[in-house]
Design an enzyme around this catalytic site. Sequence first.
Site, short mmCIF file in Angstrom:
data_model
loop_
_atom_site.label_atom_id
_atom_site.label_comp_id
_atom_site.label_asym_id
_atom_site.label_seq_id
_atom_site.Cartn_x
_atom_site.Cartn_y
_atom_site.Cartn_z
N GLY A 14 29.76 18.57 42.39
CA GLY A 14 28.85 19.66 41.39
C GLY A 14 29.67 20.67 41.16
N SER A 41 27.30 16.50 47.48
CA SER A 41 26.79 16.85 48.79
C SER A 41 26.74 18.12 49.14
CB SER A 41 27.62 16.32 49.74
OG SER A 41 27.02 16.43 51.19
N VAL A 49 37.90 30.02 43.15
CA VAL A 49 38.91 30.96 43.54
C VAL A 49 38.83 32.04 42.76
CG1 VAL A 49 40.72 29.10 44.42
CG2 VAL A 49 40.57 29.75 41.90
N ALA A 52 36.31 35.65 37.35
CA ALA A 52 36.60 36.15 35.99
C ALA A 52 36.73 35.13 35.02
CB ALA A 52 37.78 37.08 36.28
N LYS A 80 33.50 41.81 30.92
CA LYS A 80 34.90 41.97 31.16
C LYS A 80 35.83 42.16 29.63
CE LYS A 80 39.07 39.28 32.38
NZ LYS A 80 39.45 37.95 33.20
N PRO A 98 44.44 43.40 27.22
CA PRO A 98 42.98 43.58 26.71
C PRO A 98 42.68 42.30 25.74
CG PRO A 98 44.47 44.87 25.39
CD PRO A 98 45.25 44.39 26.42
N LEU A 335 39.31 21.15 39.05
CA LEU A 335 40.22 21.34 40.06
C LEU A 335 41.09 20.00 40.22
CD1 LEU A 335 38.91 23.84 42.63
CD2 LEU A 335 40.76 24.30 40.89
N ILE A 348 38.27 28.44 34.79
CA ILE A 348 36.96 28.08 34.07
C ILE A 348 37.22 27.47 32.75
CG2 ILE A 348 34.88 28.73 33.38
CD1 ILE A 348 34.47 30.19 35.89
#
Length: 501
Positions: A14, A41, A49, A52, A80, A98, A335, A348
Amino acid sequence: MTAAPIRSIAIVGGGTAGWMTAISLAKFLKSVKVRIRLIESEQIGTVGVGEATIPPIMDFIRALGIDEDDLIRKTKSTFKLAIEFKDWTRVGHSYMHPFGQTGFEMGPVPFSAYWLKALGEGKARRLEEYSLQAMAAYTGKFMRPVAASNSPVAGITYALHFDASLFARYLRTMAEAAGVERTEGRVKSVSLKSEDGFIDALTLDSGERVEADLYIDCSGFRGLLIEDALQTGYDHWNHWLPCDRAAAVPCERTQGLSSYTQVTAKTGGWQWRIPLQHRIGNGYVYSSNFISDSEAQDELLRSIEGQALADPLKLQFATGRRKRFWNKNCVAIGLSAGFLEPLESTSIHFIQRGITMLLTLFPDANFSGAEIDRYNKILGAEYERVRDFLVLHYSTTERNEGDLWGYCRNVTKPDSLMERIDLFRSHGRILREDFELFPTQSWLYVMVGQNIMPESDDPLVSLLDPQIVHDNLTDIRDVVHRCAQSMPTHEDFIKQHCAAG
């Protein structure tokens, strides 16, 4: 060959990766009958980790039809506009990276070219002063873009800081409402087909046997399907990026609500500061070859601004990627596909890209090699380009504090990165490859921020009228400063539109 449509999908794991994948597949396949089942589970913790993101996450949110303010309230998010690198080039120095556009072209001459020439002549200010996002970040301001033609505020580009566990929970609610079945349990074993080595079924600790046409591995670093079962292999990049551990801890917020992620170089690595509405997320990414776990944890706890709200979470990772992200009837996302430290908040994004490419090349049950090869080629190139961008940060530092930085400065850079650096040093040129994540201005900010400067001007700049260049630079800076000054504070904007309960 007759097409054999996918009728069932099993997602193992998940967290952010699993539920981003689940809701995306549910939306994409809503008009056809495909069973989507996610197995996770509660006893297995999820790894986040970093909290952002970068601007493409907003495309993901909008594509799903999510009410942005509702999401921000329920995940206690903030906005952000940039990343600040503090003490990175050298102690006492800082620069911003930026989002959004900086300046504008003058015919065939990019902004970077005429700004670099003016800077060398002492006739331009620092790069950040020509970016609305950078100046808003420095002054703690924020607003969304508005419909105003030819106005800088029409092009404001932003991302989010959010609580990753709350984000996953938010998407889980959506996914289950869209028909995704969640199964509580652990995968005990994976059986493969003898004839071709494809995944045949999963056996859960309850004894239940789960069969599917397509398997998605979101099991984290372990890679339960892609590695444990299929033994795909892993390309390690720790030679270039030696950090292999992290300690993360939330703390109370004692300062104003900033609209940027802060990255601060430390003795054995770097520390992140991510502002949320209810707390600050902090973490220390470091190399165990240059600093001990206890030293890193102590340095982290000394550096946070408020009282720690939990014990530090310790993480270990191997920088790199799977040799194949898609192997047979299994796709690794998150990951389980690979890991690049969150220095530029890309974790992400790689989840999002893996999902997007899977939807673009969505297979049938025959699993054409052409589509699998294309998927692996595109994502492999994207990982390598982001790797190069991160190596640029480390290998061009001037820091002398700590042995890590001397090692990184002396490491042999990837040839693909050296080509970019040489091109910029020659005439300030930055070229962007197809499907590349970071725009040319991102490379510009980091190159200049790390004190890499061209030896000669772009030859086209000499054809511009110097007075017009001066006037344009003055106008851009003045407009940026006026717009930033007129924006509400980040904290006031959130209070007005999307404050958490």
